[in-house]
Every structure is written in C-alpha cells, then in structure tokens.
Design a protein around this motif. Structure first.
Motif, mmCIF file in Angstrom:
data_model
loop_
_atom_site.group_PDB
_atom_site.id
_atom_site.type_symbol
_atom_site.label_atom_id
_atom_site.label_comp_id
_atom_site.label_asym_id
_atom_site.label_seq_id
_atom_site.Cartn_x
_atom_site.Cartn_y
_atom_site.Cartn_z
ATOM 1 N N VAL A 64 -8.436 4.921 14.623
ATOM 2 C CA VAL A 64 -9.012 5.388 13.364
ATOM 3 C C VAL A 64 -9.337 4.163 12.521
ATOM 4 C CG1 VAL A 64 -8.603 6.681 11.239
ATOM 5 C CG2 VAL A 64 -7.774 7.578 13.432
ATOM 6 N N THR A 65 -10.585 4.076 12.096
ATOM 7 C CA THR A 65 -11.029 2.950 11.280
ATOM 8 C C THR A 65 -11.228 3.417 9.847
ATOM 9 O OG1 THR A 65 -12.133 1.899 13.153
ATOM 10 C CG2 THR A 65 -12.825 1.215 10.951
ATOM 11 N N LEU A 66 -10.592 2.702 8.932
ATOM 12 C CA LEU A 66 -10.713 2.991 7.505
ATOM 13 C C LEU A 66 -11.381 1.819 6.810
ATOM 14 C CD1 LEU A 66 -6.974 3.974 6.869
ATOM 15 C CD2 LEU A 66 -8.822 5.585 7.367
ATOM 16 N N TRP A 67 -12.318 2.109 5.933
ATOM 17 C CA TRP A 67 -12.791 1.105 4.982
ATOM 18 C C TRP A 67 -12.192 1.476 3.635
ATOM 19 C CZ3 TRP A 67 -15.692 2.588 9.110
ATOM 20 C CH2 TRP A 67 -16.282 1.572 9.879
ATOM 21 N N THR A 68 -11.605 0.507 2.977
ATOM 22 C CA THR A 68 -10.861 0.788 1.757
ATOM 23 C C THR A 68 -10.991 -0.376 0.783
ATOM 24 O OG1 THR A 68 -8.646 1.314 0.888
ATOM 25 C CG2 THR A 68 -8.754 -0.130 2.808
ATOM 26 N N GLN A 69 -10.751 -0.105 -0.481
ATOM 27 C CA GLN A 69 -10.803 -1.164 -1.487
ATOM 28 C C GLN A 69 -9.563 -2.050 -1.439
ATOM 29 O OE1 GLN A 69 -13.430 -1.796 -3.101
ATOM 30 N NE2 GLN A 69 -14.613 0.090 -3.124
ATOM 31 N N GLN A 70 -8.436 -1.487 -0.994
ATOM 32 C CA GLN A 70 -7.181 -2.241 -0.948
ATOM 33 C C GLN A 70 -6.402 -1.847 0.301
ATOM 34 O OE1 GLN A 70 -5.952 -0.682 -4.938
ATOM 35 N NE2 GLN A 70 -5.126 -2.747 -5.177
ATOM 36 N N TYR A 71 -6.219 -2.786 1.210
ATOM 37 C CA TYR A 71 -5.435 -2.468 2.400
ATOM 38 C C TYR A 71 -3.985 -2.164 2.039
ATOM 39 C CZ TYR A 71 -3.070 -7.036 2.417
ATOM 40 O OH TYR A 71 -2.303 -8.123 2.096
ATOM 41 N N TYR A 72 -3.530 -2.653 0.897
ATOM 42 C CA TYR A 72 -2.142 -2.469 0.465
ATOM 43 C C TYR A 72 -2.013 -1.362 -0.581
ATOM 44 C CZ TYR A 72 -4.057 -5.437 -3.222
ATOM 45 O OH TYR A 72 -4.856 -5.959 -4.206
ATOM 46 N N GLY A 73 -3.082 -0.607 -0.824
ATOM 47 C CA GLY A 73 -3.066 0.408 -1.870
ATOM 48 C C GLY A 73 -2.497 1.742 -1.428
ATOM 49 N N ASP A 74 -2.380 2.650 -2.394
ATOM 50 C CA ASP A 74 -1.817 3.980 -2.137
ATOM 51 C C ASP A 74 -2.672 4.772 -1.147
ATOM 52 O OD1 ASP A 74 0.209 3.406 -3.909
ATOM 53 O OD2 ASP A 74 -0.693 4.505 -5.593
ATOM 54 N N GLN A 75 -3.993 4.577 -1.193
ATOM 55 C CA GLN A 75 -4.892 5.308 -0.305
ATOM 56 C C GLN A 75 -4.597 4.989 1.163
ATOM 57 O OE1 GLN A 75 -9.255 4.270 -0.058
ATOM 58 N NE2 GLN A 75 -9.379 6.140 -1.299
ATOM 59 N N THR A 76 -4.448 3.703 1.459
ATOM 60 C CA THR A 76 -4.139 3.294 2.827
ATOM 61 C C THR A 76 -2.755 3.779 3.236
ATOM 62 O OG1 THR A 76 -5.529 1.336 2.560
ATOM 63 C CG2 THR A 76 -3.968 1.329 4.393
ATOM 64 N N ALA A 77 -1.796 3.684 2.325
ATOM 65 C CA ALA A 77 -0.442 4.155 2.626
ATOM 66 C C ALA A 77 -0.442 5.645 2.947
ATOM 67 C CB ALA A 77 0.482 3.864 1.447
ATOM 68 N N ALA A 78 -1.215 6.420 2.192
ATOM 69 C CA ALA A 78 -1.291 7.861 2.441
ATOM 70 C C ALA A 78 -1.951 8.143 3.785
ATOM 71 C CB ALA A 78 -2.060 8.542 1.315
ATOM 72 N N ALA A 79 -2.973 7.367 4.122
ATOM 73 C CA ALA A 79 -3.645 7.544 5.410
ATOM 74 C C ALA A 79 -2.695 7.246 6.563
ATOM 75 C CB ALA A 79 -4.872 6.640 5.485
ATOM 76 N N LEU A 80 -1.920 6.188 6.443
ATOM 77 C CA LEU A 80 -0.971 5.840 7.503
ATOM 78 C C LEU A 80 0.124 6.893 7.627
ATOM 79 C CD1 LEU A 80 -0.633 1.976 7.009
ATOM 80 C CD2 LEU A 80 -1.934 3.211 8.750
ATOM 81 N N ASP A 81 0.513 7.478 6.507
ATOM 82 C CA ASP A 81 1.505 8.550 6.555
ATOM 83 C C ASP A 81 0.956 9.758 7.318
ATOM 84 O OD1 ASP A 81 4.070 9.797 5.634
ATOM 85 O OD2 ASP A 81 2.678 11.145 4.616
ATOM 86 N N LEU A 82 -0.301 10.102 7.056
ATOM 87 C CA LEU A 82 -0.933 11.206 7.777
ATOM 88 C C LEU A 82 -0.994 10.923 9.276
ATOM 89 C CD1 LEU A 82 -3.981 12.205 5.528
ATOM 90 C CD2 LEU A 82 -2.122 13.711 6.250
ATOM 91 N N LEU A 83 -1.425 9.730 9.628
ATOM 92 C CA LEU A 83 -1.591 9.391 11.040
ATOM 93 C C LEU A 83 -0.252 9.254 11.749
ATOM 94 C CD1 LEU A 83 -4.533 6.859 10.667
ATOM 95 C CD2 LEU A 83 -4.641 9.196 11.573
#
Length: 236
Positions: A64-83
């Motif tokens: 799964v490839t994500l483009w994000t504004q912050q690799y260390y942000g809440d959005q990425t953390a939430a995505a990793l939790d889902l995966l």
C-alpha cells in the motif's frame, strides 16, 4: 509531500482478502484524507507468475502506497493502524521516488498488465554512492532496453518507519504485459531465443553490478491507483 510504502505479509491471501484490501480497506484509508493512495495485491491474475522470488516468511502479498504531508503525522499513524489489522507485521518505509517511465494508470481502475515489485537490498560491499550510481545511472537504461517494461518507478528507502521492519534498501515497481507472468520472451520483449539470451545476459550483468541478482524479493501484483496527489482528480 512524502511517500510511504507499506508491505503486507501473510501466509494466505485469497481473492476475498485481496478484494477487501483494495475495496473496503482502501475506502477507509481514503476517508483519512490521504492525498494519494495506490494498492498492489498479489491476486488471482498474477499469483502463479514465474516472476516470483521470496526471501521473507511469510511472503509479501500486497503493498500500500500512501502520499502524505507528514510521514510522522496522525494520518499516517491511523493508516498503519488500519493496515495492522490486515496482515502480519506490516512494515512501512519512507522513500524518495524516481520515475523513469510513468505507468499508464487510470484512476480507480486496475492498471494494464501487471506490476512486478522488487525489494532490493544494498550489498555491504558497496557504499551508498556507488550502489545508487550503478542502479540509477548505469542500470536504468539497460532495464528499459532489455525488458518489455512500460512503467518503471524506483523508490529509494530513506528509512524504515515501523519496528522490526525487514531490511530493504529500495522498492522497484515495473509494469509488464500480463503475458509476461508466464512467458520469458514476453517479459524481456524478445523476438526469438537468441534475442532472449542476449537480453537476459545483459540484464544479469547489469543487476549483478549493484547486487540485485541475489537477496531479492519480487512480488507480481495487480496495481490500483485510487488517488493521486499529482492531479486535481479524486476518486469518489
């Protein structure tokens, strides 16, 4: 904008799981507001491909490839939790992206052919500068000249983002005709056996120069680009 690639490993990845990942789970990831999302799954269309090499157990069955504004942000953390609910120990990598040949993606649809994804590891005998030069500068034109590639994306790993992630130095995605899953002539774009031998010899010599002839995982996948940060278009 930053790019994060997550490898998903499972001992089993049937059609129902693949469909769930690119459907329901992808929908949840899009709902997080990620600027870009692509899902690659080793589904029935590619599962029996000859172009498969595995060093990891369990093997990588999706990315799964994500483009994000912050690799260390809440959005990425939430995505990793889902995966993390979908696979054994998902591993995330922050990467830089080079695209010698853009794939022919159609937003929201399966990309034509198949995407062969390779996990490369830099040999300890090569320093980073030499390895990158041999891979990017020397090898890229050889790869494009000797294979039937119609899409080529090189992702150099900056660092792993998850604990205990397997060591990976680069993640390469190459797009091939679907016939190449079971036919070496189609994979290399060879006209006959002599042409195939010549192309394979050149390719092996080139990959050997930067250590991509060993300690490599290759994962044949079906690719779906579901949102792109490089266009105003957005999937539903």
């Amino acid at each position: 904008m930053e790019k994060v690639i997550v490898t998903l490993r499972r001992s089993e990845a049937d059609e129902a799981w693949c469909a769930r990942l690119r459907g329901e789970v992808a929908g949840e990831l899009l709902a997080l507001g990620v600027p870009g999302l692509a899902v690659n799954v080793r589904d029935g269309a590619v599962r029996d491909s000859l172009m498969t090499l595995t060093t990891l157990d369990p093997p990588v069955v999706a990315l799964v490839t994500l483009w994000t504004q912050q690799y260390y942000g809440d959005q990425t953390a939430a995505a990793l939790d889902l995966l993390g609910r979908e696979a054994d120990s998902p591993a995330a990598y922050l990467v830089t992206e080079s695209v010698p040949l853009p794939p022919p993606d159609v937003l929201g649809e399966r990309t034509a052919g198949f995407a062969n994804v390779a996990l490369l590891r830099r040999p300890v005998s090569l320093d980073v500068e030499t390895w990158l030069a041999r891979w990017h500068v020397d090898h890229t034109p050889v790869a494009l000249a000797t294979q039937s590639t119609f899409g080529y994306t090189q992702n150099t790993v900056v660092r792993a983002l998850t604990p205990d992630a397997p060591v990976v130095s680069a993640i390469v995605e190459e797009n091939f005709p679907i016939e190449a899953t079971g036919d070496l002539h189609a994979f290399f774009g060879a006209a006959d056996d002599a042409d195939l031998s010549d192309r394979m010899t050149r390719m092996i010599a080139s990959t050997t120069a930067f250590g991509a002839n060993e300690n490599v995982d290759t994962v044949p996948t079906s690719r779906y680009l579901l949102r792109t940060p490089f266009s105003q278009e957005r999937s539903p």
